[in-house]
Motif scaffolding. Structure first.
Motif, PDB file in Angstrom:
ATOM      1  N   PHE A   1     -12.097-116.923 -35.604  1.00 26.50           N
ATOM      2  CA  PHE A   1     -12.633-118.131 -36.227  1.00 26.50           C
ATOM      3  C   PHE A   1     -13.939-117.885 -36.970  1.00 26.50           C
ATOM      4  CE2 PHE A   1     -10.036-121.705 -34.843  1.00 26.50           C
ATOM      5  CZ  PHE A   1      -9.258-121.120 -33.866  1.00 26.50           C
ATOM      6  N   GLY A   2     -14.110-118.635 -38.041  1.00 30.87           N
ATOM      7  CA  GLY A   2     -15.384-118.689 -38.723  1.00 30.87           C
ATOM      8  C   GLY A   2     -16.306-119.691 -38.055  1.00 30.87           C
ATOM      9  N   PRO A   3     -17.553-119.803 -38.539  1.00 34.54           N
ATOM     10  CA  PRO A   3     -18.527-120.704 -37.920  1.00 34.54           C
ATOM     11  C   PRO A   3     -18.304-122.170 -38.253  1.00 34.54           C
ATOM     12  CG  PRO A   3     -19.499-119.601 -39.798  1.00 34.54           C
ATOM     13  CD  PRO A   3     -18.149-118.993 -39.610  1.00 34.54           C
TER      14      PRO A   3
ATOM     15  N   TYR B   1      -8.373-125.678 -39.176  1.00 37.03           N
ATOM     16  CA  TYR B   1      -8.415-126.636 -38.071  1.00 37.03           C
ATOM     17  C   TYR B   1      -9.530-127.631 -38.340  1.00 37.03           C
ATOM     18  CZ  TYR B   1      -5.605-123.386 -35.204  1.00 37.03           C
ATOM     19  OH  TYR B   1      -4.611-122.571 -34.708  1.00 37.03           O
TER      20      TYR B   1
ATOM     21  N   GLY C   1      -7.632-127.767 -25.621  1.00 31.00           N
ATOM     22  CA  GLY C   1      -8.081-128.839 -24.763  1.00 31.00           C
ATOM     23  C   GLY C   1      -9.328-129.482 -25.351  1.00 31.00           C
TER      24      GLY C   1
ATOM     25  N   PHE D   1     -13.095-123.726 -24.254  1.00 33.83           N
ATOM     26  CA  PHE D   1     -11.832-124.378 -24.605  1.00 33.83           C
ATOM     27  C   PHE D   1     -10.660-123.580 -24.044  1.00 33.83           C
ATOM     28  CE2 PHE D   1     -13.202-127.701 -27.408  1.00 33.83           C
ATOM     29  CZ  PHE D   1     -14.395-127.239 -27.951  1.00 33.83           C
TER      30      PHE D   1
ATOM     31  N   PHE E   1      -5.003-128.392 -35.363  1.00 31.45           N
ATOM     32  CA  PHE E   1      -4.374-127.642 -36.443  1.00 31.45           C
ATOM     33  C   PHE E   1      -4.145-128.510 -37.675  1.00 31.45           C
ATOM     34  CE2 PHE E   1      -1.558-124.773 -38.539  1.00 31.45           C
ATOM     35  CZ  PHE E   1      -0.488-125.518 -39.013  1.00 31.45           C
TER      36      PHE E   1
ATOM     37  N   TYR F   1      -5.577-119.951 -41.140  1.00 24.32           N
ATOM     38  CA  TYR F   1      -5.380-121.279 -40.550  1.00 24.32           C
ATOM     39  C   TYR F   1      -6.610-122.143 -40.812  1.00 24.32           C
ATOM     40  CZ  TYR F   1      -1.948-118.730 -37.676  1.00 24.32           C
ATOM     41  OH  TYR F   1      -0.905-117.954 -37.236  1.00 24.32           O
TER      42      TYR F   1
ATOM     43  N   GLN G   1      -6.569-115.440 -32.894  1.00 21.31           N
ATOM     44  CA  GLN G   1      -7.102-116.005 -34.122  1.00 21.31           C
ATOM     45  C   GLN G   1      -8.613-115.851 -34.116  1.00 21.31           C
ATOM     46  OE1 GLN G   1      -5.516-119.892 -35.151  1.00 21.31           O
ATOM     47  NE2 GLN G   1      -3.446-119.289 -34.581  1.00 21.31           N
TER      48      GLN G   1
ATOM     49  N   GLN H   1     -12.258-130.150 -36.179  1.00 18.14           N
ATOM     50  CA  GLN H   1     -12.815-130.474 -34.866  1.00 18.14           C
ATOM     51  C   GLN H   1     -13.695-131.716 -34.985  1.00 18.14           C
ATOM     52  OE1 GLN H   1     -15.180-127.368 -33.049  1.00 18.14           O
ATOM     53  NE2 GLN H   1     -14.976-128.270 -31.023  1.00 18.14           N
TER      54      GLN H   1
ATOM     55  N   LEU I   1     -12.793-125.815 -39.394  1.00 23.17           N
ATOM     56  CA  LEU I   1     -12.782-124.425 -38.974  1.00 23.17           C
ATOM     57  C   LEU I   1     -11.661-123.665 -39.658  1.00 23.17           C
ATOM     58  CD1 LEU I   1     -13.200-125.075 -35.159  1.00 23.17           C
ATOM     59  CD2 LEU I   1     -14.941-124.117 -36.653  1.00 23.17           C
TER      60      LEU I   1
ATOM     61  N   GLY J   1     -16.703-134.180 -29.977  1.00 19.28           N
ATOM     62  CA  GLY J   1     -16.237-134.331 -28.610  1.00 19.28           C
ATOM     63  C   GLY J   1     -14.796-133.934 -28.369  1.00 19.28           C
ATOM     64  N   GLN J   2     -14.170-133.343 -29.365  1.00 16.78           N
ATOM     65  CA  GLN J   2     -12.762-132.962 -29.257  1.00 16.78           C
ATOM     66  C   GLN J   2     -12.582-131.464 -29.480  1.00 16.78           C
ATOM     67  OE1 GLN J   2     -10.360-135.265 -28.423  1.00 16.78           O
ATOM     68  NE2 GLN J   2     -12.110-136.648 -28.224  1.00 16.78           N
ATOM     69  N   GLY J   3     -11.429-130.962 -29.093  1.00 18.88           N
ATOM     70  CA  GLY J   3     -11.085-129.601 -29.450  1.00 18.88           C
ATOM     71  C   GLY J   3     -10.542-129.551 -30.866  1.00 18.88           C
ATOM     72  N   PRO J   4     -10.541-128.395 -31.471  1.00 21.47           N
ATOM     73  CA  PRO J   4      -9.985-128.261 -32.820  1.00 21.47           C
ATOM     74  C   PRO J   4      -8.511-128.653 -32.868  1.00 21.47           C
ATOM     75  CG  PRO J   4     -11.295-126.330 -32.254  1.00 21.47           C
ATOM     76  CD  PRO J   4     -11.149-127.129 -31.004  1.00 21.47           C
TER      77      PRO J   4
END
Lengths: 117, 118
Positions: free
Chosen positions: B109-111, B35, A108, A90, B45, B33, B107, B37, B91, B40-43
């Motif tokens: 991130f957790g799993p 997020y 993205g 990403f 906010f 934070y 940042q 997801q 996330l 098929g997309q990015g995370p």
């Protein structure tokens, strides 16, 4: 408003050959740019980040990216792919400071990298 | 040291039910934070905490979504009257926070929690 376009949803390379994952961004300000990698069932891991210092940024596992303001690009490269590089990548931009001083990341849609023998 | 942890890793629920998703940030990180997801997309906010307060919740899609962080550490994302469209990976990320250059902070991130609404 900030946005990111990853030009390829899937990239397939042979092990030992170069990797190029393309990213273009849009930002009203001087952005910070990041590349994150996501392995299956694992959390997002930072590969590298650009924060207005050197335009060529080196990251972990041999990856690097070059910030080109004139082209609004931040492509990710690696000279020689390894099987373990297979994952989703990403490109991320941040130029907006949130209320309270935080950092909104805009991702993205991701590029799935496949590495073949 | 320990990274960001999230529980449960998977949650299956029925449409209309209430769910809670938990995030335990890196010890000492004041900024947190959430997020979302989608497939098929990015995370994307959702919400940002600095300490105990929700400093920016501009990404929450509607008033069915709510998050708390009562003691400035663990955070819980709460979703009421779940809908099938809420199915996604949620996330959580944290940063040390408190600096004037948070916009450059990495940042961590957790799993994630995979939520499936049937």
């Amino acid at each position: 408003a900030q946005s990111v376009t990853q030009l390829d949803s899937h990239v397939s390379v042979s092990e030992g050959t170069p990797v190029l994952l393309r990213c273009n961004y849009s930002s009203s300000y001087s952005p910070s740019l990041f590349w994150y990698v996501q392995h299956p069932n694992k959390g997002l891991q930072l590969l590298l980040k650009y924060t207005s210092a050197a335009t060529l940024v080196k990251g972990i596992n041999g990856f690097e990216a070059e910030f080109k303001k004139s082209e609004t690009s931040f492509h990710l490269t690696k000279p020689s792919a390894h099987m373990s590089d297979a994952a989703e990548y990403f490109c991320v931009v941040s130029d907006r400071v949130l209320t309270g001083g935080g950092n909104k990341l805009t991702f993205g849609t991701g590029t799935q990298l496949k590495v073949e023998l | 040291g320990a990274g960001v942890s999230q529980t449960p890793s998977n949650k299956v629920t029925e449409k209309g039910k209430y769910v809670e998703l938990r995030c335990d940030p890196i010890s000492g990180h004041t900024a947190l934070y959430w997020y979302r997801q989608s497939l098929g997309q990015g995370p994307e906010f959702l919400i940002y905490f600095q300490g105990t307060g929700a400093a920016d919740d501009s990404g929450l899609p509607n008033d069915r979504f709510f998050a708390v962080r009562p003691e400035g550490s663990v955070s819980t994302l709460k979703i009421q009257r779940t809908e099938r469209g809420d199915s996604a990976v949620y996330l959580c990320a944290s940063t040390p926070g408190g600096s004037r250059t948070q916009y450059t902070d990495t940042q961590y991130f957790g799993p994630g929690t995979r939520l499936t609404v049937l």
